[in-house]
Write a protein that holds these residues in place. Structure first.
Motif, PDB file in Angstrom:
ATOM      1  N   LEU A 182       0.830  -1.194   0.000  1.00 28.56           N
ATOM      2  CA  LEU A 182       0.000   0.000   0.000  1.00 28.56           C
ATOM      3  C   LEU A 182       0.876   1.259   0.000  1.00 28.56           C
ATOM      4  CD1 LEU A 182      -2.744  -1.028   2.591  1.00 28.56           C
ATOM      5  CD2 LEU A 182      -2.909  -1.025   0.091  1.00 28.56           C
ATOM      6  N   PRO A 183       0.361   2.392  -0.496  1.00 28.07           N
ATOM      7  CA  PRO A 183       1.123   3.646  -0.453  1.00 28.07           C
ATOM      8  C   PRO A 183       1.442   4.043   0.987  1.00 28.07           C
ATOM      9  CG  PRO A 183      -0.820   3.848  -1.869  1.00 28.07           C
ATOM     10  CD  PRO A 183      -0.947   2.554  -1.140  1.00 28.07           C
ATOM     11  N   ARG A 184       2.523   4.781   1.147  1.00 32.06           N
ATOM     12  CA  ARG A 184       2.904   5.247   2.474  1.00 32.06           C
ATOM     13  C   ARG A 184       1.929   6.315   2.960  1.00 32.06           C
ATOM     14  NH1 ARG A 184       7.419   3.707   4.598  1.00 32.06           N
ATOM     15  NH2 ARG A 184       7.549   5.542   5.933  1.00 32.06           N
ATOM     16  N   LEU A 185       1.681   6.301   4.266  1.00 33.20           N
ATOM     17  CA  LEU A 185       0.759   7.251   4.883  1.00 33.20           C
ATOM     18  C   LEU A 185       1.506   8.515   5.283  1.00 33.20           C
ATOM     19  CD1 LEU A 185      -1.068   4.625   7.119  1.00 33.20           C
ATOM     20  CD2 LEU A 185      -1.839   5.531   4.922  1.00 33.20           C
ATOM     21  N   PRO A 236      -3.408  -4.001   9.387  1.00 29.05           N
ATOM     22  CA  PRO A 236      -2.444  -2.912   9.183  1.00 29.05           C
ATOM     23  C   PRO A 236      -0.997  -3.314   9.495  1.00 29.05           C
ATOM     24  CG  PRO A 236      -4.414  -2.077  10.263  1.00 29.05           C
ATOM     25  CD  PRO A 236      -4.560  -3.570  10.199  1.00 29.05           C
ATOM     26  N   MET A 237      -0.808  -4.209  10.490  1.00 29.61           N
ATOM     27  CA  MET A 237       0.542  -4.663  10.794  1.00 29.61           C
ATOM     28  C   MET A 237       1.130  -5.418   9.603  1.00 29.61           C
ATOM     29  SD  MET A 237       1.867  -7.318  13.697  1.00 29.61           S
ATOM     30  CE  MET A 237       1.380  -8.693  12.663  1.00 29.61           C
ATOM     31  N   HIS A 238       0.335  -6.288   8.992  1.00 32.06           N
ATOM     32  CA  HIS A 238       0.820  -7.031   7.834  1.00 32.06           C
ATOM     33  C   HIS A 238       1.221  -6.097   6.698  1.00 32.06           C
ATOM     34  CE1 HIS A 238      -1.574 -10.861   9.126  1.00 32.06           C
ATOM     35  NE2 HIS A 238      -0.450 -10.717   9.796  1.00 32.06           N
ATOM     36  N   GLU A 239       0.526  -4.990   6.556  1.00 36.21           N
ATOM     37  CA  GLU A 239       0.816  -4.073   5.461  1.00 36.21           C
ATOM     38  C   GLU A 239       1.942  -3.098   5.768  1.00 36.21           C
ATOM     39  OE1 GLU A 239      -0.292  -4.192   2.507  1.00 36.21           O
ATOM     40  OE2 GLU A 239      -1.939  -5.622   2.725  1.00 36.21           O
TER      41      GLU A 239
END
Length: 518
Positions: A339-342, A376-379
């Motif tokens: 996923l894109p960085r936040l 979210p941890m996996h990503e």
């Protein structure tokens, strides 16, 4: 003649169980008369914390740990984390006191009725010795069974007056368990994998327990096989930055079939692949897919709904698979897209985990119990090194915090990070006291969303609009930490998060960061 206590202490020393985790009561005290100087006693303020610390210690050392609990009351308090140790396949020898044999017929105060049955089915073996002089033999057998794959906890109930009884010397035995697997079946599996068009490997916690990290990498690269992590796997078994790493299987029947639908061969290693959390329907694996399962747990092999199972240790089985036929030519699977960085405009659990990944050393150990943040941890928090991730295999809460304390004791040269949800942390908050008492530099990171998010998620799944008693905004983890002797900081935005994480990760004392997330 020696006493039961002296012979047992000598046996524990020989077996390497010189760290005793406990919360003793009156029925356990005679065990500790003239406690030897080369032993260490680790007090927990509640029995579930005791079990969790011992679990983390045993996983960190790879050897069975000994736990001392107080009769039925203490065993009852510890059952949640005993269940987790059983699911983790953690080797533990759990002992509990029993009232004196002479007054057992009168149901005395704080006695244990049917003591050996009480902890079942969450122990591999359980007994209350028929005679005092049988206590060392019972503990030795408990150790052997705990350490025999699949590892797990065992239980021995010991009457209070046994410890001072006379006892003959006891000689420990060596037991060798060959878990090499069936050679013909392993050869057939190797041949099938070599002929597959699009093979996949699904790794479970047994890969890590068997020290097979490097072998799995070699097998995946040899076959250009995509590597998935089994649902709810409690350990890290493959580097998540490797080009062949594909992601994580969801604990649902339809999701597993959909994810693996493009593969014509699947090898599940070291744990159950078809582990479900919600009801599902239809097939368990894609049609026409050749499925093989290899692990040391014969129970997993028995209940697996699909595939050919081989009971074997992963490291030995992988040696046989690596010696198999040359694979056909095949293209590498597509590289997993992250996923894109936040940007941190909102302090979410995903952003906290992204920053933790950026700031921590890849060699640091993450002990996790934040179930609603697992996705979210996996990503955003990839695990890159072997033996650096641990979580509960059972789904029961109250394991992560004390297990991190035990892990820090077992591996004092490594940084341990306890990644916890606020609800999970409250199941075992007393474990902070042991970290402070022993000066363990654990970084406790609390993801505070002010509610039991996992229950809200399932509430939506069941069509429930409101859930009773699942909000707790009044909890203050900084004050809770300070009350247990641990320094703490609160993070409420991106700037304060980075400052708090850098401070905690660099500290040589136990610290706590409360990250208030949306």
């Amino acid at each position: 003649m020696s006493t039961v206590r002296h012979v047992t202490i000598d046996l524990l020393r020989e077996l390497g169980m010189t760290t005793v985790f406990g919360n003793p009561g009156s029925t356990e005290l005679p065990m500790f008369r003239d406690f030897p100087d080369d032993f260490r006693y680790v007090m927990g303020l509640q029995e579930s914390v005791v079990l969790g610390m011992a679990d983390g210690f045993a996983q960190g050392t790879g050897r069975a740990a000994i736990v001392n609990l107080h009769s039925s009351a203490g065993v009852g308090h510890a059952l949640g984390n005993l269940f987790t140790a059983f699911k983790n396949q953690t080797p533990l020898v759990v002992t509990a006191g029993q009232q004196a044999r002479s007054i057992l017929p009168y149901e005395p105060f704080l006695f244990a009725e049917r003591a050996s049955e009480f902890p079942r089915p969450f122990v591999k073996w359980s007994c209350e010795p028929a005679r005092a002089e049988d206590v060392p033999a019972a503990i030795h057998r408990a150790w052997l069974v705990a350490m025999e794959p699949p590892c797990g906890p065992t239980f021995v109930s010991i009457p209070i007056d046994d410890w001072d009884r006379s006892c003959e010397p006891f000689a420990a035995r060596k037991v060798h368990a060959d878990r090499a697997g069936d050679p013909a079946a392993l050869a057939a599996c190797a041949t099938s994998m070599a002929q597959a068009r699009r093979p996949a490997i699904v790794v479970g916690a047994g890969v890590a327990r068997d020290g097979a990290w490097d072998r799995v990498i070699a097998l995946a690269e040899r076959h250009q096989a995509a590597v998935w992590v089994a649902p709810m796997s409690a350990r890290c078994s493959f580097p998540e930055d490797h080009p062949l790493f594909a992601g994580f299987l969801t604990a649902g029947r339809e999701a597993i079939v959909a994810t693996l639908s493009s593969h014509d061969f699947v090898l599940a290693l070291g744990g159950p692949m078809n582990l479900y959390h919600v009801e599902g329907h239809g097939p368990h694996m894609p049609e026409g897919c050749d499925v093989w399962l290899i692990g040391d747990n014969h129970i997993h092999a028995a209940w697996a709904p699909a595939g050919t199972a081989i009971v074997a240790q992963c490291d030995r089985a992988l040696d046989a698979l690596l010696a198999g036929p040359e694979p056909v030519q095949r293209d590498a699977p597509p590289v997993r897209q992250r996923l894109p960085r936040l940007d941190g405009a909102a302090l979410t659990d995903a952003y906290v985990l992204q920053r933790l990944a950026a700031l921590r050393s890849p060699e640091s150990i993450v002990v996790e119990e934040a179930p609603s943040s697992r996705g979210p941890m996996h990503e955003h928090l990839p695990i890159l090194r072997k033996d650096t991730f641990y979580t509960t295999a059972s789904g029961g809460l109250g394991h992560g915090l004390p297990a991190a304390v035990g892990m820090a004791m077992a591996r004092p040269d490594d940084k341990v990070i306890a990644l916890l949800g606020d609800g999970s942390a409250m199941y075992a908050i007393q474990g902070l006291h042991a970290a402070a008492q022993h000066g363990l530099p654990v970084s406790f990171l609390i993801l505070k969303n002010n509610r039991y998010e996992a229950l809200h998620h399932f509430g939506r799944h069941f069509g429930m609009q409101q859930l009773v008693g699942t909000q707790f905004p009044e909890l203050d983890f900084c004050k809770l930490a300070e009350g247990h002797g641990i320094v703490a900081r609160r993070a409420e935005d991106a700037a304060s998060l980075d400052e708090a994480l850098r401070w905690s990760l660099a500290a040589d004392v136990p610290t706590l960061v409360e990250a208030v997330v949306l």
